[in-house]
Design a protein around this motif. Structure first.
Motif, PDB file in Angstrom:
ATOM      1  N   ASN A 243       0.819  -1.217   0.000  1.00  0.00           N
ATOM      2  CA  ASN A 243       0.000   0.000   0.000  1.00  0.00           C
ATOM      3  C   ASN A 243       0.843   1.251   0.000  1.00  0.00           C
ATOM      4  O   ASN A 243       0.404   2.301  -0.479  1.00  0.00           O
ATOM      5  N   ARG A 313     -10.579   8.036  -9.960  1.00  0.00           N
ATOM      6  CA  ARG A 313     -11.221   7.621  -8.716  1.00  0.00           C
ATOM      7  C   ARG A 313     -11.830   8.887  -8.111  1.00  0.00           C
ATOM      8  O   ARG A 313     -11.105   9.730  -7.580  1.00  0.00           O
ATOM      9  N   GLN A 446      -8.911  -0.919  -0.466  1.00  0.00           N
ATOM     10  CA  GLN A 446      -8.040   0.078  -1.086  1.00  0.00           C
ATOM     11  C   GLN A 446      -7.181  -0.567  -2.173  1.00  0.00           C
ATOM     12  O   GLN A 446      -6.977   0.007  -3.244  1.00  0.00           O
ATOM     13  N   ILE A 449      -9.408  -1.381  -5.269  1.00  0.00           N
ATOM     14  CA  ILE A 449      -9.739  -0.154  -6.000  1.00  0.00           C
ATOM     15  C   ILE A 449      -8.533   0.341  -6.789  1.00  0.00           C
ATOM     16  O   ILE A 449      -8.647   0.764  -7.952  1.00  0.00           O
ATOM     17  N   ALA A 450      -7.345   0.282  -6.172  1.00  0.00           N
ATOM     18  CA  ALA A 450      -6.136   0.740  -6.861  1.00  0.00           C
ATOM     19  C   ALA A 450      -5.851  -0.091  -8.108  1.00  0.00           C
ATOM     20  O   ALA A 450      -5.385   0.433  -9.120  1.00  0.00           O
ATOM     21  N   THR A 469      -7.519   6.738  -1.496  1.00  0.00           N
ATOM     22  CA  THR A 469      -8.031   6.093  -2.710  1.00  0.00           C
ATOM     23  C   THR A 469      -8.323   7.021  -3.881  1.00  0.00           C
ATOM     24  O   THR A 469      -8.148   6.625  -5.030  1.00  0.00           O
TER      25      THR A 469
END
Length: 601
Positions: A243, A313, A446, A449-450, A469
């Motif tokens: 992340n 996003r 997260q 979504i990435a 995000t």
């Protein structure tokens, strides 16, 4: 160390055919600010109910200071049998004083005369908070207190808890809420509970250290950890490292998006349509939407323009009633504008995950929800075995035939995410996706979504989640204006503060004019001291942050309090003092930066 106001010794509870947890020792001191952390299904809500005394344990002894009031704010308080929210808030033999409830309700902006059966989730949550806070608790047990609240209500609740003289224990998916308020952590993990005298801000460093110690102990004993028992822990720590890279990539995407945007509220028209990265999927031009007619009418959206491109996003934020849902419906074509136009790409295929989680029928099995009763599931065009796919979403691979009914709210939400992310789409619409999710699942969300190759629209009040995000934030203040900001929630707040400051400057300039009407000579540059502070403060802030991180890492040692209580107290005081210095330095730097900008650099 003062005597605890509430404690449990040797706590144990049987759930189903086995122990949910056993041999737990828990204590809450008079002014504790505790974060209760654990996976969905670990028993966090059950533990709060045990502490509140609303359910009985199978083993253990609960002790409480005579006369102390322990109040539980449930995640889904029942309004059954109450005609209005006021009836609910004032029910029971131990009901709070009506004037106290009304005062808190007024501050939170809730009309307690609302029908309890038709009230929204946000209205019910506010009524429950008003009741709980008005009961003047000594220990307040909070189960997802920010669920269904807008940002203004969350800010108010944070302020109240910061001033609260009692102790509280909070379960929350809202990282910003926990980081700002908590000073101690209870970690419910694999049937055991650990306590650390650090707030949520130091939680990840602490847990990583615990896992590393476990790994070293296992290696010393020459015993390999069983994969099926410990895949989650290894996945979480690895996900955190990944992340960090994704956050770096997110900042790059925000910078690229900012370069594509024109003046506030518009988007640059000169985007190359054959660039795959900037292919327009939604285009809104001069959109306005009004509800009602005449003087009673209200313009919810006014003269809004935006180009949404592939892999954008988009986060939508604002108070309840500001127009978030209306804007979302306009952008997805569900609602037609009164003025202007919204054009959607012909190839747009949307997956919408709503707040109601309406697909999770209790009588269905996990297999039926995910794979229509089969063994395989098609995920974005590729076949995966259902057990392997469950594992990716932090489930036990052997729960394929488990019923949906007994699953926790967070587990149901996670299963719904697994189902919907598998479906082919190029537009993902998430309405309050973080409600009921634990922190590991938020990390996973997260990540997904990435990696998603399409466009994402997110309505959320979770500030930290948005900061991690989204590339663009659409901020609504209820006036009809929509701010379009390249960045997350914090960037939107920063730009709002700058506009508010700019609006105050003309008034300040008028105030600087003397009684004779002759204006004082304006400043043209910063003073020497101000200029020096502007240059040196960023480095000072970094030094303070490094010191806080170092001291929190030291506090992450679970044995420190027992081994060296004086050192523990010294570190705790140092962290509190450093946080105060950091806040002061940041405020000073922000004031100087705005002053320098106003003076022309």
């Amino acid at each position: 160390m003062s005597a605890p106001v509430l404690a449990y010794e040797n706590l144990g509870l049987v759930q189903g055919t086995g122990w949910l947890f056993r041999h737990l020792d828990i204590y809450i001191q008079p002014k504790d600010r505790l974060a209760l952390i654990g996976r969905n299904g670990a028993g966090k809500t059950t533990l709060l109910k045990l502490l509140a005394g609303t359910i009985d344990c199978d083993e253990g002894r609960r002790t409480i200071v005579p006369g102390a009031r322990v109040i539980l704010l449930e995640q889904e308080p029942s309004m059954k049998g109450h005609a209005t929210l006021r009836d609910y808030a004032l029910a029971g033999a131990d009901a709070p004083a009506p004037h106290e409830v009304e005062a808190i309700a007024t501050q939170m902006g809730i009309d307690l005369s609302r029908d309890a059966t038709t009230a929204s989730g946000g209205e019910r949550r506010r009524a429950a908070i008003a009741r709980a806070l008005a009961m003047e608790p000594d220990v307040l047990l909070l189960d997802e207190p920010t669920n269904h609240l807008d940002i203004a209500a969350i800010d108010w609740l944070e302020g109240w808890l910061a001033r609260f003289n009692g102790a509280f224990v909070a379960i929350s998916h809202d990282r910003a809420f926990l980081t700002r308020l908590t000073r101690q952590t209870l970690w419910l993990d694999r049937g055991a509970v650990r306590r650390a005298e650090i707030g949520f801000g130091g939680f990840e460093a602490w847990t990583d250290k615990v896992y590393e110690d476990e790994q070293r102990n296992a290696e010393r004993l020459d015993a390999r950890l069983k994969l099926e028992e410990h895949w989650l822990q290894r996945g979480v720590t690895g996900r955190r490292k990944r992340n960090q890279g994704r956050l770096t990539k997110l900042h790059e995407m925000r910078a690229e998006r900012a370069s594509m945007m024109g003046p506030q509220g518009t988007a640059a028209i000169s985007i190359s349509s054959d660039d795959a990265r900037s292919k327009v999927v939604i285009e809104a031009k001069n959109v306005s939407k009004r509800f009602g007619t005449g003087d009673a009418g209200r313009e919810v959206i006014r003269d809004f323009s935006l180009r949404v491109t592939r892999r954008d996003r988009i986060g939508i934020v604002g108070a309840n009633g500001a127009g978030k849902s209306t804007l979302l419906k306009l952008l997805t074509g569900e609602l037609a504008p009164d003025e202007g136009s919204v054009r959607l790409a012909k190839t747009l295929e949307a997956t919408i995950i709503d707040q109601q989680r309406s697909l999770m029928a209790p009588e269905k099995t996990v297999r039926e929800v995910l794979a229509d009763g089969g063994e395989w599931i098609e995920v974005q065009g590729a076949k995966k075995h259902i057990q392997g796919y469950l594992k990716e979403f932090l489930f036990d691979p052997n729960m394929t035939d488990a019923k949906i009914g007994p699953l926790s709210g967070g587990e149901r939400s996670r299963l719904l995410l697994a189902r919907e992310f598998a479906r082919p789409s190029n537009l993902l619409v998430l309405d309050e996706p973080t409600n009921d999710l634990d922190l590991e699942t938020l990390d996973l969300l997260q990540e997904v979504i990435a990696d998603y190759d399409g466009t994402v629209l997110i309505v959320s009040h979770d500030r930290d989640f948005l900061d991690r995000t989204v590339t663009v934030t659409l901020g609504l203040d209820g006036s009809g204006r929509v701010d379009v900001v390249a960045g997350g929630y914090e960037e939107w707040q920063r730009q709002r503060a700058q506009r508010a400051e700019a609006a105050r400057k003309p008034a300040a300039a008028r105030a600087s004019t003397g009684a004779s009407g002759t204006a004082q000579k304006p400043r043209t540059k910063l003073s020497y001291k101000d200029q020096r502070d502007l240059e040196l403060l960023p480095r000072e802030i970094e030094t303070i942050e490094a010191g806080i991180a170092r001291d929190e890492a030291a506090l992450a040692d679970p044995a420190l309090y027992v081994k060296n209580p004086a050192r523990f107290a010294e570190l705790t005081a140092a962290i509190d003092a450093a946080r105060a210095r950091k806040d002061e330095a940041e405020m000073r730097w922000l004031e100087l930066a705005e002053m320098a900008e106003a003076l022309g650099g």
